[in-house]
Design an enzyme around this catalytic site. Structure first.
Site, PDB file in Angstrom:
ATOM      1  N   TYR A  46       0.622  -1.150   0.088  1.00  0.00           N
ATOM      2  CA  TYR A  46       0.079   0.031  -0.062  1.00  0.00           C
ATOM      3  C   TYR A  46       0.943   1.176   0.099  1.00  0.00           C
ATOM      4  O   TYR A  46       1.917   1.129   0.283  1.00  0.00           O
ATOM      5  CB  TYR A  46      -0.924   0.005   1.028  1.00  0.00           C
ATOM      6  N   GLU A  47       0.270   2.427  -0.204  1.00  0.00           N
ATOM      7  CA  GLU A  47       0.852   3.620  -0.754  1.00  0.00           C
ATOM      8  C   GLU A  47       1.751   3.601  -1.600  1.00  0.00           C
ATOM      9  O   GLU A  47       2.910   3.933  -1.728  1.00  0.00           O
ATOM     10  CB  GLU A  47       1.684   4.069   0.828  1.00  0.00           C
ATOM     11  N   GLY A  48       1.893   2.801  -2.580  1.00  0.00           N
ATOM     12  CA  GLY A  48       2.634   2.521  -3.657  1.00  0.00           C
ATOM     13  C   GLY A  48       3.386   1.259  -3.668  1.00  0.00           C
ATOM     14  O   GLY A  48       4.212   1.563  -2.371  1.00  0.00           O
TER      15      GLY A  48
END
Lengths: 599, 599
Positions: A440-442
């Site tokens: 998550y968050e890239g």
């Protein structure tokens, strides 16, 4: 076995000794008043809360998980009460603007708190943690009325917030999102669509939840240039925050997942929900990018958190568990066998965790100080320089620290032998909880493209130079310091090589842009090892100075020197292989037809 | 998404084309009759069973888990019925002696079957899989009566077997075990003690369970030289196998664990249970070591299994999922985005899995052929040579393939982005199930000590030379083969370096035996990369020959060439870093006091 013990001494070392925290704060107009008495009180009280209140709930969260019933989500036993305590103690407002009820303390101190809460119980920490995204969005782009109505309640912790980005068919590629926002006569909007993977999207811990939703206005341009941001509260409210009635947003289900069971990962259905435009039309994605760095630093923290927890658990086990004799003779001759910490390979696993945990702490605080500077009331030029450095460090911190954090969590489990696979020891939960941090968050791949493509090559190498200059300065200052002489030599070499590698890839990329993606993850990991090498060399330099001054904490500083040595001799050589693979070209990845991967 | 599809074409390639299976079998008196018709029928039928019967139960096993109630263990829905089908089809007897009802087929073919069952559903596969240890023990060390009473029922699959080694205070260090065996007047023994981590120790799938228990006779010497082996059946039986009554062994509980939920990991309490000595007194551990290699090869298989499954799942997802455009321009211009298999970094993750899965298959079958030779009715000298080669390869296959299998499973999950963390896709179960493979049957650290200390240095380098000669011969034979010229050059270099590294560590170890433990895991991983390099070079050589002959399967063989290239350019360079770290000395691990790891 204790659930978690906050590494207060190491936090102090990192802030005060490594990063000269007092001088740092005094140099920033907005934080000049923040004395070490406040800082120390926050570390101590935060540690107590983490150790005594939420640490003991970590396993409860994993085994109970969250429960969903017709749109209502119940969090694990104790989560709600712990959150109440957290709010009453004023923790949510720590690093926020006094104008909206915040305590005005620096982000770096907020990161100290989130290290402790996150390590003690990552699932729990995400409920208040996710609010920061919503708060930052409203703080930077909201109207005064929006700030008064929503932001004050978020800062006080009475309400929590979410970021609603992902949809079933798009995560990384937000340009494809479909959620619609139709204007109403009263200036509000009707929001309709489905969002997935919304952490803390629904729960029973706060009176209201403020969703920041990415959606498209009618006739918005296609792709990322047609995305706008909206505030969509769970309950509609009056301007003064009084709750009126339920809005058209409902949690459709929660995900069954590998870890962080205590945090509700929600499917959120928006069905003509009332929303309010925040910031300019169609500029939503750009607005979000303004605080992406802080959010990603928060995820980098997860790597550190699980490395630290894995280390604590496996260290205790390795000291207690008696198994086999040391190859050089018994270390515990009175006992039936030696503690496994006697065996070199167990030490290799422990030191790997220690080097990444303490190293990660240094890197995150170094980066957080750049956030402090940006918000510290300094000149535009100084703020820009800090922003540039932060932009460079963020993808490295996020991807590298979560990758080595996961490696560390796994080494922690491995120290337990077969017992590591058994739930009661907590080592396997630590691995499962950690795994999401690389997603998550890239993802790691996305961070790597951000680093190499957008930041380094995109700035014509300037952002890289900004950091290599810092390393260069350190090396020059320590040229005659025998304690770090070999490290300075190694770092000087890597510093030079880093630039050369960048040039080579950049040149190749002019012929074939795919070369960037082919080299990016190796390049990012290489960068991470070098950055952490710089941190460990600094730590060694500081530790040696303390020993030379005649400190009474000899063992503490010697441990720093020995861990630095371990890092340079056992971890940093990984750069050698990465250099080869990152330069091996895109052909060996691209020449196989997609149809021919399997038969 | 299909649960599992047996890679039949690749199995055929490995057996027939890479390893010349027909010639191999014809050269072994005991297996001369085994024609390709039998082999192919087994591959096809085994694939059907794996794909259609147990594959669909893999997720069921994970979500339901096993249930324990007062000593009775219930396996997940469908497990029992699938086992019934397995027994009726005669699968358990495949590679066992016709004298006890076996089909007399070679071990290598048994490994093909266990690859397919293990990949489809590792938890299920462990129930019949664990029986092999018990069967091998009785076959090698049991009396004729023991064989008649127990072995025939195990070979038919009517009963299953376990190995009861571990106790709460000892796993690796079996010398400390405490379970007691008191002689009875009738020649049997009374067994008392607690065993833990007993896979398939109790279940509802078979009429009886035959435990092979390690215990101490009264006045047995301390340590590993005082351990004897006993047969302890769940139900006491007549000589002809008729069940009499329940024996004093009961499952005290089952473990809650990270993965393989469908397999019952049992605490087994022996309370004056009736047992029968097997093999000579006090020689139990040595007896067990005689087939340790086979058991460890079975665990090596788990690395391959999870690499293959992760690859299949992530490949399908990567072809379907549309996200972002390729950096060099749209590959799927009609669609809203390109399939993620277009992106080089996704390909890097897919090819990593592919290289380890197919490479692991080659290595395991290469090793299994040594087992065939040992049991093939050849001269003592030939059998000894095969045994030596197997002894060398086993710790490498077990530790290296499970380490890179876990890496592969993780890359598989990573390809899914955030969806990888969600249970419904199966990628996260694959990671959790895989994690135990680095722990049981001897951790990676223990395998590494076995390889470097016991096998390589313990043989004065002879076991290493046995393998490097094989590599050398291949290189010589392919010196003028342009298809593998660069690989031959690389392998020649590594072959030489391998010996030099061994010499250096050996020399250091004469001064300080801890140097062995300090270098061992890096040495093992280095060895694994080189062994797999040899396999991939052979594969490339074979593939090029097929292309030169004018095969119609051009894409298949070209994919082999391209994967070999990927392996040599993107994976094998990891040896460069390992070389540095393994030679960095024990000091950087040992100079930190155990008390000073944390403050």
């Amino acid at each position: 076995m204790a659930d978690y013990k906050a590494p207060q001494r190491d936090i102090q070392f990192t802030l005060y000794e490594l990063l000269d925290y007092e001088k740092h704060l005094q140099s920033l107009p907005n934080y000049q008043e923040v004395g070490s008495d406040i800082v120390n009180a926050i570390i101590e009280e935060g540690a107590k809360f983490a150790e005594n209140v939420i640490g003991p709930l970590n396993r409860v969260g994993d085994t109970e998980g969250c429960k969903w019933d017709d749109g209502v989500v119940t969090t694990p036993t104790g989560f709600k009460e712990a959150y109440q305590q957290f709010v009453e103690a004023g923790w949510p407002s720590l690093a926020h603007d006094p104008a909206v009820g915040g305590q005005g303390l620096p982000e770096s101190l907020g990161m100290v708190l989130s290290e402790m809460t996150g390590s003690a119980n990552w699932s729990w920490g995400m409920y208040p943690g996710l609010s920061h995204g919503a708060m930052n969005t409203i703080a930077e782009h909201g109207t005064d009325q929006q700030k008064e109505t929503y932001l004050t309640k978020l800062v006080s912790g009475e309400w929590t917030g979410t970021m609603c980005l992902t949809e079933p068919h798009c995560g990384t590629d937000l340009g494809m999102l479909r959620t619609k926002a139709e204007p109403n006569a009263d200036g509000s909007y009707s929001i309709s669509g489905t969002k997935i993977f919304i952490s803390a999207g629904e729960h029973d811990m706060a009176d209201n939840i403020v969703h920041i939703v990415l959606a498209r206005l009618p006739d918005a341009p296609q792709g990322t240039k047609g995305i706008s941001l909206f505030i969509v509260p769970k309950f509609n409210v009056e301007d003064d925050g009084t709750i009126i009635d339920r809005n058209g947003v409902k949690c459709g289900s929660i995900e069954h997942k590998m870890g962080i069971h205590g945090n509700a990962t929600c499917v959120m259905n928006f069905d003509d929900a009332k929303g309010y435009l925040i910031g300019p039309e169609n500029k939503g994605l750009m607005a979000m990018f303004t605080f992406m760095n802080t959010a990603r630093l928060g995820t980098a923290m997860q790597g550190l958190a699980h490395a630290e927890v894995g280390f604590q658990k496996s260290l205790e086990y390795a000291r207690d568990r008696l198994q086999m004799r040391a190859l050089s003779g018994a270390k515990n001759p009175e006992g039936p066998a030696d503690p496994i910490i006697s065996h070199p390979d167990v030490r290799r696993m422990l030191l790997t965790q220690k080097a990444f945990s303490e190293g990660g702490r240094m890197l995150i605080q170094f980066a957080a100080q750049q956030v402090d500077i940006m918000h510290g009331g300094v000149s535009e030029e100084e703020a820009k320089a800090a922003d540039d450095l932060l932009s460079f460090l963020t993808p490295i911190a996020k991807a590298f620290l979560t990758e080595v954090g996961f490696e560390s969590a796994n080494e922690g489990l491995q120290c337990f032998g077969g017992h590591g696979f058994i739930s009661e020891w907590g080592a396997e939960q630590n691995v499962r909880d950690c795994r999401i941090s690389m997603l998550y968050e890239g993802t790691t791949g996305i961070q790597a493209l951000d680093l190499l493509g957008r930041k380094v090559l995109g700035s014509g190498g300037e952002l890289l130079k900004g950091f290599t200059k810092i390393v260069h300065t350190f090396c020059k200052e320590n040229a005659d310091n025998p304690a770090v002489a070999t490290y300075v030599e190694t770092l000087n070499g890597l510093n030079k090589e880093w630039g050369e590698l960048t040039m080579k890839i950049g040149t190749e990329a002019m012929n074939n842009p795919e070369e960037v993606g082919a080299a990016s993850v190796d390049y990012l990991m290489y960068s991470g090892y070098v950055v952490l090498g710089y941190m460990w060399a600094r730590a060694a330099s500081v530790a040696q100075a303390k020993l030379d001054e005649g400190t009474t904490e000899t063992a503490f500083y010697e441990a720093k020197l020995k861990t630095a040595r371990f890092y340079f001799e056992r971890i940093l050589p990984r750069t050698v292989s990465l250099t080869q693979t990152m330069l091996s070209g895109a052909d060996n990845l691209l020449d196989l037809d997609a149809e021919h991967f399997a038969f």
